[in-house]
Design a protein around this motif. Structure first.
Motif, PDB file in Angstrom:
ATOM      1  N   CYS B 264      -2.898  -1.314  -5.270  1.00  0.00           N
ATOM      2  CA  CYS B 264      -3.359  -0.073  -4.646  1.00  0.00           C
ATOM      3  C   CYS B 264      -4.041   0.837  -5.670  1.00  0.00           C
ATOM      4  CB  CYS B 264      -2.185   0.638  -4.005  1.00  0.00           C
ATOM      5  SG  CYS B 264      -2.647   2.172  -3.196  1.00  0.00           S
ATOM      6  N   CYS B 267      -2.074   4.583  -5.662  1.00  0.00           N
ATOM      7  CA  CYS B 267      -0.772   4.778  -6.299  1.00  0.00           C
ATOM      8  C   CYS B 267      -0.566   3.826  -7.470  1.00  0.00           C
ATOM      9  CB  CYS B 267       0.341   4.609  -5.283  1.00  0.00           C
ATOM     10  SG  CYS B 267       0.467   2.938  -4.630  1.00  0.00           S
ATOM     11  N   GLY B 271       3.426   2.354  -4.327  1.00  0.00           N
ATOM     12  CA  GLY B 271       3.620   2.527  -2.882  1.00  0.00           C
ATOM     13  C   GLY B 271       3.200   3.903  -2.403  1.00  0.00           C
ATOM     14  N   CYS B 272       2.299   3.934  -1.425  1.00  0.00           N
ATOM     15  CA  CYS B 272       1.844   5.202  -0.870  1.00  0.00           C
ATOM     16  C   CYS B 272       1.337   4.961   0.545  1.00  0.00           C
ATOM     17  CB  CYS B 272       0.742   5.806  -1.749  1.00  0.00           C
ATOM     18  SG  CYS B 272      -0.795   4.867  -1.695  1.00  0.00           S
ATOM     19  N   CYS B 275      -1.534   2.136   0.916  1.00  0.00           N
ATOM     20  CA  CYS B 275      -1.108   0.726   0.871  1.00  0.00           C
ATOM     21  C   CYS B 275       0.089   0.491   1.778  1.00  0.00           C
ATOM     22  CB  CYS B 275      -0.783   0.320  -0.555  1.00  0.00           C
ATOM     23  SG  CYS B 275       0.479   1.335  -1.331  1.00  0.00           S
TER      24      CYS B 275
HETATM   25 ZN   LIG Z   1      -0.614   2.834  -2.656  1.00  0.00          ZN
END
Ligand SMILES: [Zn+2]
Lengths: 799, 345
Positions: B264, B267, B271-272, B275
């Motif tokens: 991604c 981030c 994780g955000c 994504c």
């Molecule tokens: Zn992300």
């Protein structure tokens, strides 16, 4: 495909992996896990309750006051469900319970009566309404009478489960069953697969004594197995079975239907149950339908059959559309006592066509369409017999009625380890290849350094050596593949002259202030030919999604103008858009003549610098200037000729001509068209861009920069309003001789100081001799000839 | 006479000093140094002096005249400069007013993405190949290992015009045509273009969209070459620290088939929302050209191998620029289009 992990554990050890981790492993090895769904949805404090008493609420008709034994105590709960009754075992959410969707249960008073919790429907436990058995769809769910009061509903009814939602690609039909998924997980985790153990009592009577079978279409139906089970009791299935079906996305009905669906999910083999007595003939005949023959299917729809469609009949009339849907005339009901279980191999193409013809897609047809495993047809029938004897008290008649002409041979694929490694660009050891193939349960032999692989029939997607490469690579791990670049000799690459010039056109137009738009190629009948330079027969889709998008466009302008209106309707008054794209003309062969066009539409102000008092609305000449500039950029000698086109202003339209061919049009929209499109003055242009881009240009050689000064003379002429500047310019050019280098209009006056029907046009003439500095006399001599010629054509010199 | 001269000088110098404009100073010049001025008069009157005094007196007058002239000129430079300054001062403009706008347009965001991808692959030796949007079923499906009745045809419900002609559902028919035309020779192309599928238009679906595909065929093309090529692409397009991962997938025209995710870019992998908390974003599909596809186009699949990849510029533009609705690309709202003017270099 929805895979309950609890159910999956019947067949394979999942090594206690957390569901998300298991899902990730499955995804990375080849089957995408789209979602990991916790069936408990974080629920707590939901128990089995026993309704000791149930009376109407004195203040509210629809509410009942229940005394419910929840194990620890008996407590009062108000319930609004219509099907609540004394003596039921029900699902109780206790005060403090959390339900899916975030609902929290608290003690409450309902119309003056205390309520210590909630009696729940399945929907309230997070189960989709369409999966809830019909009997409980409108109310609470009633648990089996032997459910233990006070026990945890989540643990006891399989809600402490996680479902993996698999996004299956069409090749992985093998994973449309729990066993198929078990083989996949077994291969990933190096675990063995445990098949269901099938055993049941058979009666002394044979199936063949009650049922005869004829297959008249052995190609479409090479394998048909029927089992007969009698003395069954049709009723609700046990909870574990209902819960497994709901987890798999199937609505429970009754034990017979549920068993066929359970086996479908377990083996991937669709089954069908007929009511033996309703069949009425003791015969099953598989044949192609008669043209126009009718059947009413289980969904109560009357359907007309065609001769290419395969049907199951009772020897007289159709009782099912093979592999697609059963008929209402032989449907299993509560009154059924004897059933015929059908397990068959229907050819995929036949089922796909029939299911498409009737717009019917079912769990069964979607499996037949992709090809079922011929080696599972018989075990699936046996499995169903076993479950019906266990769950419906059925007596299984011995043996089966069978028609079997199908090949159950395994495919042999040969591939060398070197081939695998060279195609992957890496080194996987021979032993590891063997290990992976063993994990997949592919029988493998090494013969002269070659792998000779026998592929189980469940994996019909494995046909060629490349398929084996994929199996080995995906289980070895794609992360292990190195990153390299092709070693072949390098090629120059690049754009063709056509493509390069297209970019030049875009840059030019954007530099001129136009925004690039993109619109749809599909349009309506009405818009298809509007503004088309060349009108040919239009091309229509066979099955358009809407009339608005049913015809291929022959001009870019209608949609481009829609985009202009879209903007002006949002108070953006000045809009300048261009688009390049294909228009679709009738061609000489079955394909169309796709011509790349360029269109421009502009409205509002072209120049807007209001604080300096500069405001210029768009007009014909703005676009003409752009086209002229474009022609100059591409080395195309463009000329303009007055013309007319529907929906353009009759006095303000010109065709663009290249080499004697009309390749485009410029014009102001006709006032009535402007009004229809809710636009103010708007000018448009469309060009056959391909004609421009295909033009071969000469190489560029510079002309010497003038060494001697040029001299200019101005002449102002009074002309009839209808004489065009170009006509006069031609007169000037032909009279001016070789010294005249340039003629340019520098003023136009049509105001009220002019005589009616006249205008004044002023030209600036540039004289130049590359060999020397011109004298005044030489210029005057040439210029006088021009003046004489002008007078001759009736132009009046203005002083 | 000498006293008279000194007196004159004093007066002149005073007037020079007090002159406040160029005009006043010019008046002083005329008054004292002009042909009718007192210094000229004095020179004229020298004839009356005794002959022996004349040289001395003449020199004296010249000295005075030079002194006055020099003072005057000095003062003149000063006054002229003051006058210019005053004029410039009066010409001051409000530089905070807006400039005269240069009329500019710009490319559509999809063109921007497509050209960026084209240029990247051109630099790696690819040619750009194009083909018709209305295509024969043969090139769109059959030549790509999708015979009539193949289950994968359901994946892309198509707009047919006749039984054998349809709006292409992907740009892959350009690959099939190029292979046929190249007659067994190596290929390195990138194919951008419009494609059509029977989808209802909504925030994530469009019945018309664009694709860009790549095809490389040559001797000993390996799956590792595909991975390396895609890695170069990902870094160039989404940033140098992008990582890629391949996941097994299925396309009828490739075997093995993969989908490519990139780490991604928002981030970096932690994780955000971009994504969906996975740290990875799916970008494209790819694979090794299926031997059936090679053979159908007349290639000897034992000798030549290849890889192909394909992606959607809409998806890439949506990810790169954070566009939330695919319909923006086809509505042509000026307020949307004009945002794609600025370079990102
Ligand atoms: Zn992300």
């Amino acid at each position: 495909m929805l895979v309950s992990i609890n159910w999956l554990k019947d067949y394979v050890n999942t090594q206690q992996l957390p569901p998300a981790e298991l899902g990730e492993k499955i995804t990375r090895s080849g089957i995408e896990v789209d979602a990991v769904i916790d069936r408990s949805h974080g629920m707590t404090n939901v128990v089995v309750g026993y309704v000791e008493s149930c009376v109407k609420h004195p203040e509210a008709d629809k509410l009942s006051i229940c005394q419910v034994d929840v194990g620890e105590e008996t407590t009062q709960i108000i319930c609004g469900a219509p099907n609540i009754a004394e003596g039921q075992k029900v699902i109780v959410a206790r005060p403090g319970a959390k339900l899916p969707g975030g609902m929290k249960i608290k003690k409450a008073k309902l119309r003056g009566e205390e309520s210590n919790g909630m009696i729940c429907s399945l929907q309230e436990l997070g189960i989709e309404g369409k999966l809830v058995p019909k009997a409980y769809a409108e109310g609470i769910y009633v648990l089996p009478a032997d459910s233990e009061t006070g026990s945890d509903v989540i643990a006891n009814f399989n809600l402490d489960d996680t479902v993996l939602e698999l996004g299956l690609t069409p090749n992985r039909a093998d994973a449309m069953s729990m066993l198929g998924v078990a083989y996949e997980v077994g291969a990933i985790l190096s675990e063995e697969v445990k098949l269901p153990e099938i055993s049941y009592q058979e009666s002394a009577d044979t199936a063949a004594s009650m049922l005869t079978l004829t297959v008249d279409a052995p190609e479409a139906n090479p394998l048909y197995v029927a089992k007969v089970i009698r003395n069954i009791k049709v009723q609700e299935s046990p909870m574990w079975l209902q819960q497994r079906l709901m987890a798999a996305g199937v609505r429970p009905h009754n034990n017979v239907v549920d068993v066929t669906n359970y086996v479908l999910m377990e083996y991937g083999q669709p089954l069908h149950a007929f009511d033996y007595d309703l069949l009425g003939t003791g015969n099953i005949t598989v044949r192609h339908a008669k043209e126009g023959e009718m059947i009413t299917t289980l969904d109560d729809a009357e359907r007309k059959l065609s001769a290419h469609q395969l049907v199951i009949t009772n020897g007289k009339k159709p009782v099912a559309i093979a592999g697609v849907m059963g008929g209402a005339n032989s449907e299993v009901s509560d009154a059924t006592t004897t059933v015929v279980i059908e397990s068959a191999y229907f050819e995929s193409g036949s089922v796909r066509q029939t299911s498409k013809d009737h717009g019917l897609r079912s769990d069964a047809s979607s499996r037949f369409e992709k090809g079922v495993d011929p080696n599972r047809v018989i075990p699936a029938a046996e499995r169903a017999a076993q479950l019906l004897s266990e769950l419906a008290g059925g007596e299984v008649l011995s043996g089966s009625v069978v028609f079997d002409k199908v090949s159950k041979d395994e495919k042999i694929v040969k591939v060398s380890p070197d081939f695998i490694n060279s195609r992957l660009g890496m080194k996987i050891a021979f032993e590891e290849m063997l290990d992976i193939l063993n994990r997949l349960k592919f029988t493998t032999e090494a013969v002269n350094g070659q792998l000779v692989i026998s592929v189980p029939t469940r994996r019909q997607d494995i046909q060629i050596p490349e398929d084996i490469i994929e199996e080995i690579a995906r289980l070895h791990g794609y992360d292990e593949i190195p990153a390299t670049l092709p070693e072949a000799e390098t090629t120059p690459g690049g754009l063709t002259p056509y493509q390069a010039k297209r970019r030049i056109v875009r840059n030019f137009l954007e530099g001129a202030g136009l925004l690039q738009a993109t619109t749809y190629s599909l349009t309506s009948e009405k818009s298809a030919k509007q503004f088309a330079l060349e009108k040919t027969e239009t091309t229509r889709l066979l099955m358009p999604m809407s009339e608005e998008r049913s015809i291929l466009r022959q001009s870019l302008l209608p949609h481009l103008l829609e985009s202009v209106t879209y903007n002006t309707a949002r108070r953006i008054d000045s809009v300048a858009l261009y688009e390049t794209g294909a228009v679709f003309l009738k061609g000489n062969d079955e394909l169309l003549n796709e011509q790349e066009h360029l269109a421009v539409a502009i409205t509002g102000l072209w120049l807007d610098n209001s604080w300096q008092g500069e405001k210029k609305p768009v007009d014909f000449f703005v676009l003409k200037g752009i086209v002229e500039g474009l022609g100059a950029k591409l080395g195309a000698e463009l000329t303009f000729e007055r013309g007319q086109m529907d929906d353009l202003h009759p006095g303000r339209t010109a065709f663009v001509v290249l080499g004697g061919q009309r390749i485009g049009v410029i014009g102001q929209l006709h006032p009535s068209e402007q009004k229809a499109r809710d636009l103010k003055t708007t000018v448009v242009m469309e060009l056959n861009l391909a004609a421009l881009l295909n033009l071969e240009t000469e190489s560029l050689v510079y002309t010497q920069v003038p060494r001697y000064p040029s001299m200019s003379r101005d002449v102002a002429l009074v002309l009839s309003k209808f004489v065009e500047a170009a006509t006069i310019e031609n007169v000037i050019r032909s009279a001016g001789g070789k010294l005249l280098k340039d003629v340019r209009v520098f003023d136009l006056y049509e105001g009220d100081k002019m005589e009616e029907g006249k205008k004044s046009v002023a030209f600036s003439l540039t004289y130049f001799d590359p060999e020397k500095t011109l004298t005044d006399e030489e210029v005057t001599k040439a210029h006088d000839k021009v003046l004489a010629a002008l007078t001759e054509v009736g132009a009046e010199l203005r002083s | 006479m000498e006293a008279q001269l000194q007196e004159l000088k004093t007066q002149a110098l005073e007037k020079i000093a007090s002159a406040s404009t160029v005009k006043e100073l010019n008046d002083v010049r005329v008054a004292y140094l002009g042909k009718k001025g007192p210094i000229t008069d004095l020179l004229k009157g020298m004839g009356k002096l005794p002959a022996e005094e004349r040289p001395k007196m003449g020199a004296l007058v010249n000295v005075v005249r030079e002194q006055v002239t020099s003072q005057l000129e000095g003062r003149m430079v000063l006054l002229e400069e003051e006058a210019i300054n005053a004029k410039l001062q009066s010409e001051t403009i409000d530089i905070t007013l807006p400039g005269r706008p240069v009329k500019t347009g710009n490319s559509h965001p999809l063109t921007r993405v497509v050209e960026e991808i084209e240029d990247l692959f051109i630099s790696m030796g690819y040619e750009v190949a194009e083909g018709p949007e209305v295509e024969k079923d043969y090139y769109n499906f059959e030549a790509l290992n999708l015979p009539k009745g193949h289950p994968a045809r359901d994946m892309q419900d198509s707009f047919y015009i006749t039984e054998d002609v349809l709006l292409r559902t992907h740009t892959s028919p350009v690959q099939a045509r190029t292979m046929e035309a190249k007659g067994g020779e190596p290929i390195k192309i990138i194919c951008p273009g419009k494609v059509y599928r029977r989808d209802s238009d909504d925030a994530t679906h469009s019945h018309q969209f664009t694709q860009i595909e790549g095809l490389v065929i040559g001797e000993d093309i390996r799956m590792s070459d595909l991975k390396g090529t895609l890695s170069v692409f990902a870094k160039k397009m989404f940033g140098d620290d992008r990582e890629i991962r391949l996941r097994p997938s299925f396309f009828p025209f490739t075997e093995p088939s993969v989908e490519m995710d990139i780490s991604c870019f928002k981030c970096g992998g932690s994780g955000c929302n971009v994504c969906k908390k996975t740290g990875w974003i799916e970008i494209l599909g790819a694979g090794m050209v299926h031997p059936n596809v090679l053979e159908m186009a007349g290639y000897d699949s034992k000798r030549l191998t290849g890889f192909a990849f394909g992606m959607g510029p809409e998806r890439i533009a949506m990810l790169k620029y954070g566009v939330e609705d695919i319909r923006h690309f086809y509505t042509n709202d000026v307020r949307f289009l004009s945002q794609f003017q600025r370079t990102e270099l």
